[in-house]
Structures are given as structure tokens and as C-alpha cells.
Design an enzyme around this catalytic site. Structure first.
Site, PDB file in Angstrom:
ATOM      1  NE  ARG A 137     -21.654  -9.962 -40.708  1.00  0.00           N
ATOM      2  CZ  ARG A 137     -21.921 -10.024 -40.335  1.00  0.00           C
ATOM      3  NH1 ARG A 137     -21.196 -10.273 -38.459  1.00  0.00           N
ATOM      4  NH2 ARG A 137     -23.585  -9.866 -38.886  1.00  0.00           N
TER       5      ARG A 137
ATOM      6  CB  SER B 238     -11.595  -8.195 -41.605  1.00  0.00           C
ATOM      7  OG  SER B 238     -12.346  -8.155 -39.979  1.00  0.00           O
TER       8      SER B 238
ATOM      9  CD  GLU C 272     -15.471  -9.485 -44.688  1.00  0.00           C
ATOM     10  OE1 GLU C 272     -14.852 -10.419 -43.939  1.00  0.00           O
ATOM     11  OE2 GLU C 272     -15.396  -8.628 -44.280  1.00  0.00           O
TER      12      GLU C 272
HETATM   13  N1  EPU Z   1      -6.143 -10.829 -32.454  1.00  0.00           N
HETATM   14  C1  EPU Z   1      -5.053 -11.135 -32.272  1.00  0.00           C
HETATM   15  N2  EPU Z   1      -4.228 -10.009 -33.139  1.00  0.00           N
HETATM   16  C2  EPU Z   1      -4.519  -9.883 -33.482  1.00  0.00           C
HETATM   17  C3  EPU Z   1      -6.130  -8.888 -33.495  1.00  0.00           C
HETATM   18  C4  EPU Z   1      -6.973 -10.098 -33.262  1.00  0.00           C
HETATM   19  O1  EPU Z   1      -4.039 -11.822 -31.754  1.00  0.00           O
HETATM   20  O2  EPU Z   1      -3.717  -8.719 -34.519  1.00  0.00           O
HETATM   21  C5  EPU Z   1      -7.337 -12.088 -31.271  1.00  0.00           C
HETATM   22  C6  EPU Z   1      -7.427 -11.520 -30.771  1.00  0.00           C
HETATM   23  O3  EPU Z   1      -6.929 -11.144 -29.365  1.00  0.00           O
HETATM   24  C7  EPU Z   1      -9.505 -11.999 -30.647  1.00  0.00           C
HETATM   25  C8  EPU Z   1      -9.454 -12.491 -31.095  1.00  0.00           C
HETATM   26  O4  EPU Z   1      -8.094 -11.798 -32.495  1.00  0.00           O
HETATM   27  O5  EPU Z   1      -8.823 -12.540 -29.628  1.00  0.00           O
HETATM   28  C9  EPU Z   1     -10.400 -12.057 -32.380  1.00  0.00           C
HETATM   29  O6  EPU Z   1     -10.667 -10.396 -32.635  1.00  0.00           O
HETATM   30  P1  EPU Z   1     -11.392  -9.452 -32.962  1.00  0.00           P
HETATM   31  O7  EPU Z   1     -12.561  -9.301 -31.363  1.00  0.00           O
HETATM   32  O8  EPU Z   1     -10.963  -8.065 -33.321  1.00  0.00           O
HETATM   33  O9  EPU Z   1     -12.742  -9.622 -33.707  1.00  0.00           O
HETATM   34  P2  EPU Z   1     -12.167 -10.303 -35.562  1.00  0.00           P
HETATM   35  O10 EPU Z   1     -12.939 -11.835 -35.830  1.00  0.00           O
HETATM   36  O11 EPU Z   1     -10.846  -9.721 -36.034  1.00  0.00           O
HETATM   37  C10 EPU Z   1     -14.746  -9.407 -35.907  1.00  0.00           C
HETATM   38  C11 EPU Z   1     -15.269  -8.791 -37.412  1.00  0.00           C
HETATM   39  C12 EPU Z   1     -15.058  -7.407 -37.587  1.00  0.00           C
HETATM   40  C13 EPU Z   1     -15.611  -6.869 -36.554  1.00  0.00           C
HETATM   41  C14 EPU Z   1     -14.803  -7.661 -34.856  1.00  0.00           C
HETATM   42  C15 EPU Z   1     -15.930  -7.030 -34.219  1.00  0.00           C
HETATM   43  C16 EPU Z   1     -14.244 -10.637 -39.174  1.00  0.00           C
HETATM   44  C17 EPU Z   1     -13.159 -11.249 -40.263  1.00  0.00           C
HETATM   45  N3  EPU Z   1     -13.870  -9.989 -39.010  1.00  0.00           N
HETATM   46  O12 EPU Z   1     -13.457  -9.138 -35.944  1.00  0.00           O
HETATM   47  O13 EPU Z   1     -15.457  -7.191 -39.031  1.00  0.00           O
HETATM   48  O14 EPU Z   1     -15.469  -5.208 -36.320  1.00  0.00           O
HETATM   49  O15 EPU Z   1     -15.040  -9.297 -34.971  1.00  0.00           O
HETATM   50  O16 EPU Z   1     -17.434  -7.509 -34.048  1.00  0.00           O
HETATM   51  O17 EPU Z   1     -15.616 -11.280 -39.250  1.00  0.00           O
HETATM   52  C18 EPU Z   1     -14.556  -6.347 -40.898  1.00  0.00           C
HETATM   53  O18 EPU Z   1     -15.434  -7.361 -40.892  1.00  0.00           O
HETATM   54  O19 EPU Z   1     -14.276  -5.895 -42.421  1.00  0.00           O
HETATM   55  C19 EPU Z   1     -14.253  -6.168 -40.211  1.00  0.00           C
HETATM   56  C20 EPU Z   1     -14.053  -5.263 -39.253  1.00  0.00           C
END
Ligand code: EPU
Length: 322
Positions: free
Chosen positions: A194, A245, A315
Site C-alpha cells: 500500500r 477503510s 487511512e
Molecule cells: N472484522 C470484524 N468485524 C467487522 C469487520 C471485520 O470482526 O466489522 C474481522 C473479520 O471477521 C476478519 C478481519 O476483521 O477476521 C478482517 O476483515 P476483512 O477481511 O474485511 O479485511 P480488512 O482488514 O478489514 C482489508 C483492507 C480493505 C480490503 C480488504 C479485503 C485495510 C485497512 N483494509 O480490510 O481495503 O478491501 O482487506 O482485501 O487494509 C481500503 O483500504 O479502503 C479497503 C477497503
């Protein structure tokens, strides 16, 4: 999908011309497409925020060089607006100059031997589709990421399944400090998770992509797999307006998990809400104000800090006098 928005910050200097004087500034940019009081909300995925006091659109490479000479010579603070998919604009708008590229920079063309030449203003989803059609495997990881190509380059947009930087051969970069344009090689771009090595004061103009393995896998199969990924993403991320995010994931954890754990999922201030679908998406339910989003973010920050000792970091970029 950290993406898609393409901003590059100008250096912080004390303006020698009075940025409040419309006349001064309009004279400086008389040779460019310069406008005043341009509403920024429609140029962002959040659809929130006020107007840019000063707004310049660059329609050619010559424009961009002229722009760099003017801002360099007059020490004007500026902010580059790309696809607006990763920013929150202040309700009172932006006093500094906002600059963007015109549609002339939105081209996507195939070159010889599996190369693609793309302008920084091209939509990243359009490039993703184009590259999937050429069987570029990395493009599967870009699917669903909004914004313009310039921002996607700066953020090295993508996911575990592929990042844009994987296939970048070179990038054409304007250095506004000396008004010079140069081609940065893949190595010079220093792509990381990123992030990239472009730094401040640069405007990205175009890029050349190259994938030696393009078409090793059939384009149809690749597009099918990408669609499946997109379907999964849609079921875990909200449909309402947002800028992705809101917080970065802290080391070894997820902001969404932490915000849900402190019980803030669904919490609302005005028409801004911490999404029920994903707690790291702070959505605009209608006419939310930037101040509503900021109040929600402050609350989430405080609660996560006091309950878990973790200091979440924004972010999304805040633009204006926050
Ligand atoms: N989770 C929760 N509660 C929630 C949301 C998530 O407990 O309300 C838990 C999920 O169960 C999972 C973990 O958090 O175990 C990760 O969640 P997710 O797979 O949605 O990934 P994320 O880390 O929240 C990242 C990126 C997103 C990208 C997704 C999928 C960052 C900050 N965010 O989200 O990127 O779409 O992975 O690849 O790196 C962005 O950067 O704008 C963005 C949307």
C-alpha cells in the site's frame, strides 16, 4: 483495497502570494484552466465536503510543466485530487489550491509485446478490466478498487491476490520542485504494501505496464475468478457511500474487529454511521457532514484506545482545515 484515490501533497511553504486574493491567484494561472469555488463533494466517493477556493485542471504535459513553474516560483501550497476515493473533504472546503488532471490523461492503449500504456487520470476499474482481458494475473487482485490510476500507483493498490506495482515497468513523473518530467523505472518506484516511493511534490502523468506472463492463463478464466472475488467482497463491505477503510489495520490486528469489539457497529452521528456490515467503513447515509464522520472516528479511536490500548491511525486523508 487501499486505493484508488490519487493525491500527492504539495510542499508546505509560506505562500508569498495571498491565497485569499482571487485576483492574485487567477492572474498566476491565467494560461491554465483555472476556476474558483468548485464544489469538491461530487468529485469524491463520500459525496461530502465544501468547495475548492482555487481549482486548476491540467489538460496537457505542457500545462503540467507550466503549473510546476508557477507554483514553484510563487511558493503556493497545493493538493492533488485524483479519483477522490480515499479522502474526506472538510465541510468548509479547501483554501489551498486543488489541482487535477483532465480527461486527456485518461487513455488506455496496448503497446507492443504485452505492454499497456495508461494515463494517470484513467479509471482504475477500467484499467483492471482491460488488464484482465489481456490475461494479466495480477489484475485479479485489483478488482473492486475504485479511483484513478495515479492514486492506485501511489498507493500500490491491490490485495493479496495482486498489486498494481507487480506489472509496472515505468511511470512518467512530473517533479514540481524543478518542473522536470522523468521516467521512473520499476525499481525507482519502490512499491511496497500500500505504498510507493514517489514522495511529495510529484504529479504522476502516465505509466507503462508489462506482464511477461500475460495470457498464460486464459482471460475468460481470469475474469471469472475476479468476478467471484468481487462477489465475496460485496458481501463483506457496505454498499452505502464511503471512502473504504477509515483506519489502517494496526499491526497484527484489524480495525474492523476492534471497533466491533467495543460495540460501535451501527453507531450513528447525524447521517454518518459505522457500518453494520463492516465496522471499519464509516458510511454516509445521505447528507452526512465531514464533522459527523470525524465525531464517529474520534469516538472509535478513544474507545479502542481505552479498551485495547491500540491507537488507530486514519487511512483516509482529510483535506482542508481539520
Ligand atoms: N472484522 C470484524 N468485524 C467487522 C469487520 C471485520 O470482526 O466489522 C474481522 C473479520 O471477521 C476478519 C478481519 O476483521 O477476521 C478482517 O476483515 P476483512 O477481511 O474485511 O479485511 P480488512 O482488514 O478489514 C482489508 C483492507 C480493505 C480490503 C480488504 C479485503 C485495510 C485497512 N483494509 O480490510 O481495503 O478491501 O482487506 O482485501 O487494509 C481500503 O483500504 O479502503 C479497503 C477497503
Amino acid at each position: 483495497m487501499s486505493s484508488g484515490e490519487s493525491e500527492v501533497w504539495g510542499r508546505k511553504t509560506t505562500p508569498r502570494c495571498n491565497p485569499n486574493s482571487f485576483e492574485d491567484v487567477s492572474q498566476l494561472f491565467s494560461k491554465l484552466d483555472y476556476q474558483q469555488e468548485v464544489p469538491l463533494a461530487p468529485m469524491t466517493t463520500y459525496r461530502i465536503g465544501g468547495a475548492a477556493k482555487h481549482f486548476v485542471v491540467l489538460h496537457s504535459v505542457e500545462d503540467s510543466i507550466h503549473f510546476a513553474k508557477v507554483i514553484g516560483g510563487n511558493a503556493i501550497d497545493w493538493f492533488f485530487l485524483g479519483g477522490g476515493s480515499n479522502i474526506l473533504v472538510h465541510d468548509e472546503g479547501v483554501d489551498n489550491l486543488v489541482v487535477t488532471l483532465g480527461k486527456e490523461f485518461a487513455t488506455i492503449e496496448n503497446g507492443p509485446q504485452n505492454t499497456v500504456k495508461v494515463g494517470a487520470r484513467a479509471k482504475f476499474p477500467a484499467l483492471t478490466k482491460h488488464c484482465l482481458g489481456l490475461g494479466m494475473r495480477s489484475a485479479k487482485g485489483w478488482i473492486g478498487t475504485p479511483g484513478h490510476v495515479g492514486g492506485a500507483l501511489v498507493m500500490n493498490a491491490g490485495t493479496r491476490d495482486g498489486e498494481l506495482g507487480d506489472v509496472v515497468r515505468s511511470v512518467q513523473v512530473l517533479n514540481t520542485e524543478n518542473a522536470e518530467i522523468s521516467e521512473w523505472s520499476h525499481e525507482e518506484c519502490a512499491f511496497q504494501y500500500r505504498s510507493s516511493g514517489f514522495g511529495k511534490g510529484k504529479i504522476l502523468l502516465s505509466a507503462e505496464l508489462y506482464d511477461p506472463e500475460a495470457n498464460v492463463m486464459s482471460a475468460e478464466r481470469l475474469s471469472r475468478e475476479a468476478k467471484e472475488l468481487l462477489r465475496k467482497r460485496h458481501s463483506t463491505q457496505p454498499k452505502e457511500r464511503s471512502a473504504g477503510s477509515l483506519f489502517k489495520n494496526p499491526n497484527g490486528d484489524h480495525a474492523g474487529r476492534l471497533i466491533e469489539a467495543v460495540g460501535l457497529k451501527g453507531h450513528r452521528v447525524g447521517n454518518a454511521q459505522i457500518s453494520m456490515v463492516h465496522a471499519n467503513f464509516f458510511v454516509n447515509l445521505g447528507d452526512a457532514r465531514a464533522s459527523d464522520i470525524v465525531s464517529l472516528a474520534n469516538e472509535a479511536y478513544q474507545r479502542v484506545k481505552s479498551e485495547f490500548g491500540v491507537e488507530l491511525e486514519w487511512e483516509i486523508k482529510r483535506v482542508g482545515n481539520f
